[in-house]
Design an enzyme around this catalytic site. Structure first.
Site, PDB file in Angstrom:
ATOM      1  N   LEU A  99     -62.386  -3.364  -2.010  1.00 29.35           N
ATOM      2  CA  LEU A  99     -61.451  -3.683  -0.928  1.00 29.35           C
ATOM      3  C   LEU A  99     -62.034  -3.199   0.394  1.00 29.35           C
ATOM      4  O   LEU A  99     -62.368  -2.023   0.533  1.00 29.35           O
ATOM      5  CB  LEU A  99     -60.107  -2.984  -1.137  1.00 29.35           C
ATOM      6  CG  LEU A  99     -59.244  -3.352  -2.341  1.00 29.35           C
ATOM      7  CD1 LEU A  99     -59.794  -2.760  -3.633  1.00 29.35           C
ATOM      8  CD2 LEU A  99     -57.825  -2.820  -2.125  1.00 29.35           C
ATOM      9  N   GLY A 187     -59.838   1.297   2.780  1.00 32.66           N
ATOM     10  CA  GLY A 187     -61.092   0.919   2.133  1.00 32.66           C
ATOM     11  C   GLY A 187     -61.256   1.609   0.795  1.00 32.66           C
ATOM     12  O   GLY A 187     -61.185   2.825   0.709  1.00 32.66           O
ATOM     13  N   SER A 188     -61.484   0.863  -0.273  1.00 32.57           N
ATOM     14  CA  SER A 188     -61.467   1.483  -1.589  1.00 32.57           C
ATOM     15  C   SER A 188     -61.981   0.520  -2.658  1.00 32.57           C
ATOM     16  O   SER A 188     -62.570  -0.514  -2.359  1.00 32.57           O
ATOM     17  CB  SER A 188     -60.043   1.932  -1.921  1.00 32.57           C
ATOM     18  OG  SER A 188     -59.139   0.854  -1.710  1.00 32.57           O
ATOM     19  N   ARG A 189     -61.702   0.879  -3.913  1.00 35.49           N
ATOM     20  CA  ARG A 189     -62.153   0.086  -5.053  1.00 35.49           C
ATOM     21  C   ARG A 189     -61.154   0.258  -6.196  1.00 35.49           C
ATOM     22  O   ARG A 189     -60.546   1.313  -6.361  1.00 35.49           O
ATOM     23  CB  ARG A 189     -63.539   0.580  -5.467  1.00 35.49           C
ATOM     24  CG  ARG A 189     -64.107  -0.006  -6.733  1.00 35.49           C
ATOM     25  CD  ARG A 189     -65.532   0.475  -6.876  1.00 35.49           C
ATOM     26  NE  ARG A 189     -66.140   0.123  -8.149  1.00 35.49           N
ATOM     27  CZ  ARG A 189     -67.447   0.090  -8.353  1.00 35.49           C
ATOM     28  NH1 ARG A 189     -68.279   0.373  -7.369  1.00 35.49           N
ATOM     29  NH2 ARG A 189     -67.945  -0.219  -9.533  1.00 35.49           N
TER      30      ARG A 189
END
Length: 231
Positions: A99, A187-189
């Site tokens: 993301l 912001g990430s995963r």
């Protein structure tokens, strides 16, 4: 009153304090300098955009696994699930979704079923697009059993900018596909672990929409056989 409630519904509650703070600072800046005020209001608008919480049309079937997040399918590979969940040394298929800061960051339940275990693991903050982020970064792991008896795992992973993971689940929760369950800030995963030989319906590089994109189908039905609900 309904319109008022709907306004708050489309913004995730994690964003309220940020939006209010940005707006207050913007008004203060505008009282001293018009240009600084404009910059502040642009930042406030971006904050509202980041914490947006849109409804999605969720495909309804006990055989389906849907994307828990918006983003790009960064990687598909065989890998061990998070060791803290006690699943042993049997590899699973890992679908990793990255993301960026412009994606919707609200996370959704990938399948109908029951939450078996949760584990929060503090860690580092490597770039979430890197493979090592799945192992070393701060994460919240969730193990669930689907209504079809399949055990799957989904993991919220903090990134280089993301510094807060929110997960509203508890062990024993009965959950439905597409329900909102948390958010990762900035912001990430999100990784999804599925049993080997699962029929995947996505590929690397594909754009996924949380709550709508079908990642896998345990029953391999035709799309026309699915029902959809707005959630």
């Amino acid at each position: 009153m309904r319109q008022y409630n709907d306004l708050f519904k489309i913004i995730h509650r994690e964003g309220y304090i940020f939006i209010a703070s940005f707006a207050l600072v913007s008004f203060l800046l505008a009282s001293f300098n018009e240009k600084l005020g404009c910059i502040g209001f642009i930042a406030t608008a971006w904050c509202i955009y980041f914490f947006r919480n849109p409804d999605r049309f969720v495909p309804i079937s006990d055989d389906l696994v849907i994307s828990p997040a918006d983003g790009i399918i960064q990687e598909i590979k065989e890998a061990l699930p998070p060791q803290e969940l006690g699943l042993g040394d049997v590899e699973m298929i890992r679908v990793s979704i990255f993301l960026n800061i412009f994606n919707v960051h609200v996370n959704r339940i990938p399948a109908n079923g029951k939450i078996l275990a949760l584990h929060y693991n503090p860690g580092k903050f490597f770039n979430a697009s890197l493979d090592k982020a799945s192992i070393y970064n701060e994460r919240q792991s969730v193990l669930m059993e689907t209504d079809k008896g399949q055990k799957i795992v989904f993991v919220q992973i903090a990134g280089l900018i993301a510094r807060r993971i929110v997960c509203d689940l508890e062990e024993g929760n009965e959950v439905k596909t597409g329900e909102r369950y948390g958010i990762i800030r900035f912001g990430s995963r999100v990784d999804v672990y599925l049993p080997l030989k699962t029929a995947l319906l996505v590929s690397k590089g594909q754009t996924a929409i949380g709550g709508e994109t079908i990642i896998a189908d345990f029953g391999r039905k035709k799309i026309a056989e699915f029902k959809f609900e707005r959630r």
